[in-house]
Write a protein that holds these residues in place. Sequence first.
Motif, PDB file in Angstrom:
ATOM      1  N   MET A   1       0.845  -1.205   0.000  1.00 35.93           N
ATOM      2  CA  MET A   1       0.000   0.000   0.000  1.00 35.93           C
ATOM      3  C   MET A   1       0.876   1.250   0.000  1.00 35.93           C
ATOM      4  O   MET A   1       1.908   1.293   0.665  1.00 35.93           O
ATOM      5  CB  MET A   1      -0.927   0.003   1.211  1.00 35.93           C
ATOM      6  CG  MET A   1      -1.936   1.155   1.224  1.00 35.93           C
ATOM      7  SD  MET A   1      -3.018   1.129   2.675  1.00 35.93           S
ATOM      8  CE  MET A   1      -3.955  -0.353   2.347  1.00 35.93           C
ATOM      9  N   ASN A   2       0.464   2.229  -0.766  1.00 34.22           N
ATOM     10  CA  ASN A   2       1.228   3.469  -0.851  1.00 34.22           C
ATOM     11  C   ASN A   2       1.360   4.117   0.517  1.00 34.22           C
ATOM     12  O   ASN A   2       0.407   4.182   1.296  1.00 34.22           O
ATOM     13  CB  ASN A   2       0.521   4.417  -1.833  1.00 34.22           C
ATOM     14  CG  ASN A   2       1.373   5.617  -2.166  1.00 34.22           C
ATOM     15  OD1 ASN A   2       1.633   6.446  -1.322  1.00 34.22           O
ATOM     16  ND2 ASN A   2       1.801   5.684  -3.419  1.00 34.22           N
ATOM     17  N   SER A   3       2.587   4.612   0.810  1.00 35.30           N
ATOM     18  CA  SER A   3       2.827   5.213   2.125  1.00 35.30           C
ATOM     19  C   SER A   3       1.985   6.459   2.357  1.00 35.30           C
ATOM     20  O   SER A   3       1.579   6.746   3.488  1.00 35.30           O
ATOM     21  CB  SER A   3       4.314   5.559   2.270  1.00 35.30           C
ATOM     22  OG  SER A   3       4.730   6.438   1.234  1.00 35.30           O
ATOM     23  N   LEU A   4       1.688   7.211   1.285  1.00 39.00           N
ATOM     24  CA  LEU A   4       0.846   8.401   1.434  1.00 39.00           C
ATOM     25  C   LEU A   4      -0.581   8.016   1.834  1.00 39.00           C
ATOM     26  O   LEU A   4      -1.217   8.712   2.629  1.00 39.00           O
ATOM     27  CB  LEU A   4       0.829   9.196   0.125  1.00 39.00           C
ATOM     28  CG  LEU A   4       2.158   9.834  -0.305  1.00 39.00           C
ATOM     29  CD1 LEU A   4       1.992  10.557  -1.631  1.00 39.00           C
ATOM     30  CD2 LEU A   4       2.656  10.800   0.763  1.00 39.00           C
ATOM     31  N   VAL A   5      -1.068   6.913   1.277  1.00 37.31           N
ATOM     32  CA  VAL A   5      -2.407   6.438   1.643  1.00 37.31           C
ATOM     33  C   VAL A   5      -2.438   6.010   3.103  1.00 37.31           C
ATOM     34  O   VAL A   5      -3.393   6.289   3.835  1.00 37.31           O
ATOM     35  CB  VAL A   5      -2.829   5.279   0.723  1.00 37.31           C
ATOM     36  CG1 VAL A   5      -4.181   4.733   1.146  1.00 37.31           C
ATOM     37  CG2 VAL A   5      -2.878   5.736  -0.729  1.00 37.31           C
ATOM     38  N   VAL A   6      -1.366   5.337   3.543  1.00 35.90           N
ATOM     39  CA  VAL A   6      -1.285   4.903   4.932  1.00 35.90           C
ATOM     40  C   VAL A   6      -1.279   6.106   5.865  1.00 35.90           C
ATOM     41  O   VAL A   6      -1.978   6.128   6.896  1.00 35.90           O
ATOM     42  CB  VAL A   6      -0.036   4.034   5.157  1.00 35.90           C
ATOM     43  CG1 VAL A   6       0.129   3.694   6.635  1.00 35.90           C
ATOM     44  CG2 VAL A   6      -0.118   2.762   4.337  1.00 35.90           C
ATOM     45  N   LEU A   7      -0.505   7.117   5.525  1.00 39.06           N
ATOM     46  CA  LEU A   7      -0.460   8.328   6.353  1.00 39.06           C
ATOM     47  C   LEU A   7      -1.817   9.023   6.386  1.00 39.06           C
ATOM     48  O   LEU A   7      -2.254   9.511   7.441  1.00 39.06           O
ATOM     49  CB  LEU A   7       0.614   9.285   5.822  1.00 39.06           C
ATOM     50  CG  LEU A   7       2.063   8.903   6.096  1.00 39.06           C
ATOM     51  CD1 LEU A   7       3.012   9.873   5.386  1.00 39.06           C
ATOM     52  CD2 LEU A   7       2.353   8.898   7.593  1.00 39.06           C
ATOM     53  N   ALA A   8      -2.484   9.088   5.223  1.00 42.09           N
ATOM     54  CA  ALA A   8      -3.810   9.716   5.169  1.00 42.09           C
ATOM     55  C   ALA A   8      -4.813   8.940   6.019  1.00 42.09           C
ATOM     56  O   ALA A   8      -5.634   9.535   6.734  1.00 42.09           O
ATOM     57  CB  ALA A   8      -4.289   9.795   3.721  1.00 42.09           C
ATOM     58  N   MET A   9      -4.756   7.612   5.962  1.00 42.43           N
ATOM     59  CA  MET A   9      -5.656   6.795   6.761  1.00 42.43           C
ATOM     60  C   MET A   9      -5.375   6.958   8.255  1.00 42.43           C
ATOM     61  O   MET A   9      -6.303   7.065   9.067  1.00 42.43           O
ATOM     62  CB  MET A   9      -5.529   5.324   6.364  1.00 42.43           C
ATOM     63  CG  MET A   9      -6.048   5.014   4.968  1.00 42.43           C
ATOM     64  SD  MET A   9      -5.757   3.290   4.484  1.00 42.43           S
ATOM     65  CE  MET A   9      -6.668   2.423   5.755  1.00 42.43           C
ATOM     66  N   LEU A  10      -4.100   7.001   8.608  1.00 39.25           N
ATOM     67  CA  LEU A  10      -3.734   7.197  10.017  1.00 39.25           C
ATOM     68  C   LEU A  10      -4.202   8.560  10.510  1.00 39.25           C
ATOM     69  O   LEU A  10      -4.727   8.683  11.629  1.00 39.25           O
ATOM     70  CB  LEU A  10      -2.222   7.056  10.176  1.00 39.25           C
ATOM     71  CG  LEU A  10      -1.663   7.226  11.601  1.00 39.25           C
ATOM     72  CD1 LEU A  10      -2.252   6.182  12.532  1.00 39.25           C
ATOM     73  CD2 LEU A  10      -0.142   7.136  11.586  1.00 39.25           C
ATOM     74  N   LEU A  11      -4.026   9.585   9.668  1.00 39.13           N
ATOM     75  CA  LEU A  11      -4.499  10.920  10.036  1.00 39.13           C
ATOM     76  C   LEU A  11      -6.006  10.942  10.211  1.00 39.13           C
ATOM     77  O   LEU A  11      -6.531  11.526  11.167  1.00 39.13           O
ATOM     78  CB  LEU A  11      -4.078  11.927   8.965  1.00 39.13           C
ATOM     79  CG  LEU A  11      -4.547  13.369   9.158  1.00 39.13           C
ATOM     80  CD1 LEU A  11      -3.964  13.961  10.446  1.00 39.13           C
ATOM     81  CD2 LEU A  11      -4.157  14.228   7.959  1.00 39.13           C
ATOM     82  N   ALA A  12      -6.719  10.280   9.300  1.00 37.11           N
ATOM     83  CA  ALA A  12      -8.186  10.244   9.390  1.00 37.11           C
ATOM     84  C   ALA A  12      -8.641   9.527  10.655  1.00 37.11           C
ATOM     85  O   ALA A  12      -9.563   9.986  11.344  1.00 37.11           O
ATOM     86  CB  ALA A  12      -8.756   9.555   8.155  1.00 37.11           C
ATOM     87  N   ILE A  13      -7.996   8.405  10.985  1.00 38.20           N
ATOM     88  CA  ILE A  13      -8.369   7.658  12.194  1.00 38.20           C
ATOM     89  C   ILE A  13      -8.155   8.504  13.445  1.00 38.20           C
ATOM     90  O   ILE A  13      -9.013   8.550  14.345  1.00 38.20           O
ATOM     91  CB  ILE A  13      -7.562   6.349  12.273  1.00 38.20           C
ATOM     92  CG1 ILE A  13      -7.982   5.402  11.142  1.00 38.20           C
ATOM     93  CG2 ILE A  13      -7.762   5.671  13.627  1.00 38.20           C
ATOM     94  CD1 ILE A  13      -7.119   4.175  11.023  1.00 38.20           C
ATOM     95  N   LEU A  14      -7.030   9.190  13.509  1.00 41.00           N
ATOM     96  CA  LEU A  14      -6.737  10.010  14.686  1.00 41.00           C
ATOM     97  C   LEU A  14      -7.683  11.200  14.790  1.00 41.00           C
ATOM     98  O   LEU A  14      -8.177  11.530  15.877  1.00 41.00           O
ATOM     99  CB  LEU A  14      -5.288  10.490  14.640  1.00 41.00           C
ATOM    100  CG  LEU A  14      -4.209   9.405  14.800  1.00 41.00           C
ATOM    101  CD1 LEU A  14      -2.818  10.000  14.601  1.00 41.00           C
ATOM    102  CD2 LEU A  14      -4.306   8.749  16.170  1.00 41.00           C
ATOM    103  N   MET A  15      -7.954  11.858  13.661  1.00 43.27           N
ATOM    104  CA  MET A  15      -8.835  13.025  13.679  1.00 43.27           C
ATOM    105  C   MET A  15     -10.260  12.635  14.038  1.00 43.27           C
ATOM    106  O   MET A  15     -10.919  13.315  14.827  1.00 43.27           O
ATOM    107  CB  MET A  15      -8.791  13.740  12.326  1.00 43.27           C
ATOM    108  CG  MET A  15      -7.463  14.398  12.010  1.00 43.27           C
ATOM    109  SD  MET A  15      -7.443  15.219  10.393  1.00 43.27           S
ATOM    110  CE  MET A  15      -8.558  16.585  10.691  1.00 43.27           C
ATOM    111  N   ILE A  16     -10.752  11.526  13.471  1.00 40.96           N
ATOM    112  CA  ILE A  16     -12.118  11.099  13.763  1.00 40.96           C
ATOM    113  C   ILE A  16     -12.222  10.543  15.174  1.00 40.96           C
ATOM    114  O   ILE A  16     -13.196  10.773  15.893  1.00 40.96           O
ATOM    115  CB  ILE A  16     -12.577  10.053  12.730  1.00 40.96           C
ATOM    116  CG1 ILE A  16     -12.629  10.678  11.331  1.00 40.96           C
ATOM    117  CG2 ILE A  16     -13.942   9.486  13.096  1.00 40.96           C
ATOM    118  CD1 ILE A  16     -12.892   9.685  10.223  1.00 40.96           C
ATOM    119  N   GLY A  17     -11.186   9.787  15.594  1.00 40.66           N
ATOM    120  CA  GLY A  17     -11.213   9.215  16.931  1.00 40.66           C
ATOM    121  C   GLY A  17     -11.194  10.262  18.023  1.00 40.66           C
ATOM    122  O   GLY A  17     -11.857  10.120  19.059  1.00 40.66           O
TER     123      GLY A  17
END
Length: 258
Positions: A1-17
């Motif tokens: 998986m692209n590292s940028l996608v992973v970072l975006a997903m991690l950012l989304a999880i933290l922001m939503i959480g």
Amino acid sequence: MNSLVVLAMLLAILMIGLGGKKGLRSFITLFINFALFIVLLFFMNIPEVNPVILTMIICIIISFINLFYINGTNTMTKTAFASTVFTTLLLSGLILYFANATFIQGFGKEETEELSMASLRIGIDFSKVAVAVIMMSTIGAITDASIAIASPMKEMHQLKPDIDRKNLFIFGLSIGKDIIGTSMNTLFFAFVGSYLALLILFSDLSYSWSEMINSKIFSGEVVTIACSAIGLIAVIPITAFCTSYVLTKKTPPSQQEN
């Protein structure tokens, strides 16, 4: 998986959480702002379009989305938006003056090697582009400062409904004094972090202090940081005044009955 996608997903999880619905809206706003930036770049390539006016419109739209979409429509966001727009319009004249006075438009000699194979005849006034860049750099700091002041002022008014306008205004200024120091450090370290490689290049090329300060790239960043800092400081009393005026404004009896 692209590292940028992973970072975006991690950012989304933290922001939503952490932020819940507001965190989700903030995450979506990032993509909306990016889309607006692409629109800005597209229309800026049209010679008939004034980059300064276009950037001002985009900045107002960005502040509108960041304030009303994330925080909803209320007294806090209305006063913060009004203060942001007024400060941006007020600051635009200062940016125009210093951008033209310091001749920061165009590219520095450190960038000529990378641009040697490209044509610079693109039909765009680079002096206006320099102003547009500074305006885009200042809108974030101004919007953050305005909402950071309006929000606690609204909370204070709810806790003490009988507080008068003067004391509420002083309370807003005291909050502004607290955020000035940290916001200034944020602007400074953003510059140092972004241009650390450039500063190392200056050191390797044995630039003197006068050569470094008068470098077009360095002076352009200094003007950007200075304008952002001025906008940050200017929005504090403007937001404090607008918020204190709106919150303590007496409602006419006819409206109270309705």
